[in-house]
Design a protein around this motif. Structure first.
Motif, short mmCIF file in Angstrom:
data_model
loop_
_atom_site.label_atom_id
_atom_site.label_comp_id
_atom_site.label_asym_id
_atom_site.label_seq_id
_atom_site.Cartn_x
_atom_site.Cartn_y
_atom_site.Cartn_z
N ASN A 65 0.86 -1.17 0.00
CA ASN A 65 0.00 0.00 0.00
C ASN A 65 0.90 1.22 0.00
N ALA A 66 0.71 2.11 -0.97
CA ALA A 66 1.60 3.26 -1.15
C ALA A 66 1.44 4.33 -0.07
N GLU A 67 0.47 4.18 0.79
CA GLU A 67 0.27 5.12 1.88
C GLU A 67 1.34 4.90 2.94
N CYS A 68 2.22 5.87 3.12
CA CYS A 68 3.21 5.79 4.20
C CYS A 68 2.53 6.33 5.46
N THR A 69 2.68 5.62 6.54
CA THR A 69 2.01 6.01 7.77
C THR A 69 3.01 6.24 8.88
N ALA A 70 2.92 7.40 9.50
CA ALA A 70 3.77 7.68 10.66
C ALA A 70 3.39 6.76 11.80
N ASP A 71 2.09 6.53 11.93
CA ASP A 71 1.58 5.63 12.96
C ASP A 71 1.37 4.25 12.34
N ILE A 72 1.41 3.25 13.17
CA ILE A 72 1.17 1.88 12.72
C ILE A 72 -0.31 1.75 12.41
N ALA A 73 -0.62 1.14 11.25
CA ALA A 73 -2.01 1.01 10.82
C ALA A 73 -2.34 -0.44 10.55
N ALA A 74 -3.60 -0.79 10.75
CA ALA A 74 -4.08 -2.10 10.33
C ALA A 74 -4.33 -2.04 8.83
N PRO A 75 -4.10 -3.13 8.11
CA PRO A 75 -4.33 -3.12 6.66
C PRO A 75 -5.75 -2.68 6.28
N THR A 76 -6.71 -2.99 7.11
CA THR A 76 -8.10 -2.61 6.83
C THR A 76 -8.33 -1.11 6.94
N GLU A 77 -7.40 -0.39 7.55
CA GLU A 77 -7.53 1.06 7.73
C GLU A 77 -6.85 1.85 6.62
N LEU A 78 -6.14 1.16 5.74
CA LEU A 78 -5.40 1.84 4.67
C LEU A 78 -6.31 2.13 3.48
N PRO A 79 -6.01 3.17 2.69
CA PRO A 79 -6.84 3.49 1.53
C PRO A 79 -6.83 2.36 0.50
N SER A 80 -7.98 1.92 0.08
CA SER A 80 -8.06 0.78 -0.85
C SER A 80 -7.55 1.13 -2.24
N ASP A 81 -7.49 2.41 -2.57
CA ASP A 81 -7.02 2.80 -3.90
C ASP A 81 -5.51 3.04 -3.96
N GLN A 82 -4.78 2.66 -2.92
CA GLN A 82 -3.33 2.87 -2.88
C GLN A 82 -2.53 1.57 -2.98
N TRP A 83 -3.19 0.44 -3.28
CA TRP A 83 -2.48 -0.83 -3.40
C TRP A 83 -1.85 -0.94 -4.78
N VAL A 84 -0.61 -1.41 -4.82
CA VAL A 84 0.11 -1.63 -6.07
C VAL A 84 0.68 -3.05 -6.07
N SER A 85 0.89 -3.58 -7.27
CA SER A 85 1.41 -4.95 -7.38
C SER A 85 2.57 -5.00 -8.36
N PHE A 86 3.45 -5.93 -8.12
CA PHE A 86 4.60 -6.19 -8.98
C PHE A 86 4.14 -7.12 -10.11
N SER A 87 4.92 -7.25 -11.14
CA SER A 87 4.51 -8.05 -12.31
C SER A 87 4.16 -9.49 -11.94
#
Length: 161
Positions: free
Chosen positions: A84-106
């Protein structure tokens, strides 16, 4: 602190979650994964393991939530298959991260979609990270508000307000 307690509540609500693209995009190995929280901690954050034990989700050295293999997880490495491209200063649960910020490798992306996928960032060279369209993350099991530990945490949060 208030933020630490909010984070603990979010993580307790995400003991088990499912994740995948709602459209055909991710390779089968990475689609419709069920993640379960473990007793491990990497870079100050809990680690989730995909059912089957081959993939792990952890906070990487760049403060992003990364999905990779056990050896990368153990190092807290910023190498992996998805993050998830969202860098967080605080520790976050994956369910709390923006769903439109996920990226994948080939290797985590269907070949037919990887070549034409929108890429992360606006750089002169084409990024190797493809933006995952319509990622969904659904909490399957977590502590609800009625659980004694969750109720106590929520009371503490209310007292801090």
């Amino acid at each position: 602190t208030r933020r630490a307690l909010e984070t603990a509540v979010a993580q307790a609500r995400a003991l088990v979650f499912e994740m995948g693209s709602t459209t055909p995009f991710l390779a089968e190995k990475f689609q419709d994964l069920r993640w379960v929280i473990t007793d491990r901690v990497v870079n100050g954050s809990p680690v989730w393991a995909a059912v089957g034990g081959e993939l792990f989700m952890y906070r990487d050295s760049n403060t992003r939530m990364m999905a990779s293999v056990e050896s990368d997880c153990a190092e807290g490495s910023d190498f992996g298959f998805m993050y998830n491209a969202e860098c967080t200063a605080d520790i976050a649960a994956p369910t709390e991260l923006p769903s439109d910020q996920w990226v994948s490798f080939s290797s985590a992306t269907l070949a037919s979609h990887y070549a034409s996928a929108r890429r992360l960032g606006d750089t002169p060279t084409r990024s190797v990270w493809a933006c995952v369209p319509e990622m969904r993350i659904t909490a399957v099991h977590g502590l609800d508000n009625g659980e004694p530990a969750m109720a106590a945490a929520l009371r503490q949060l209310a007292a801090l307000a």
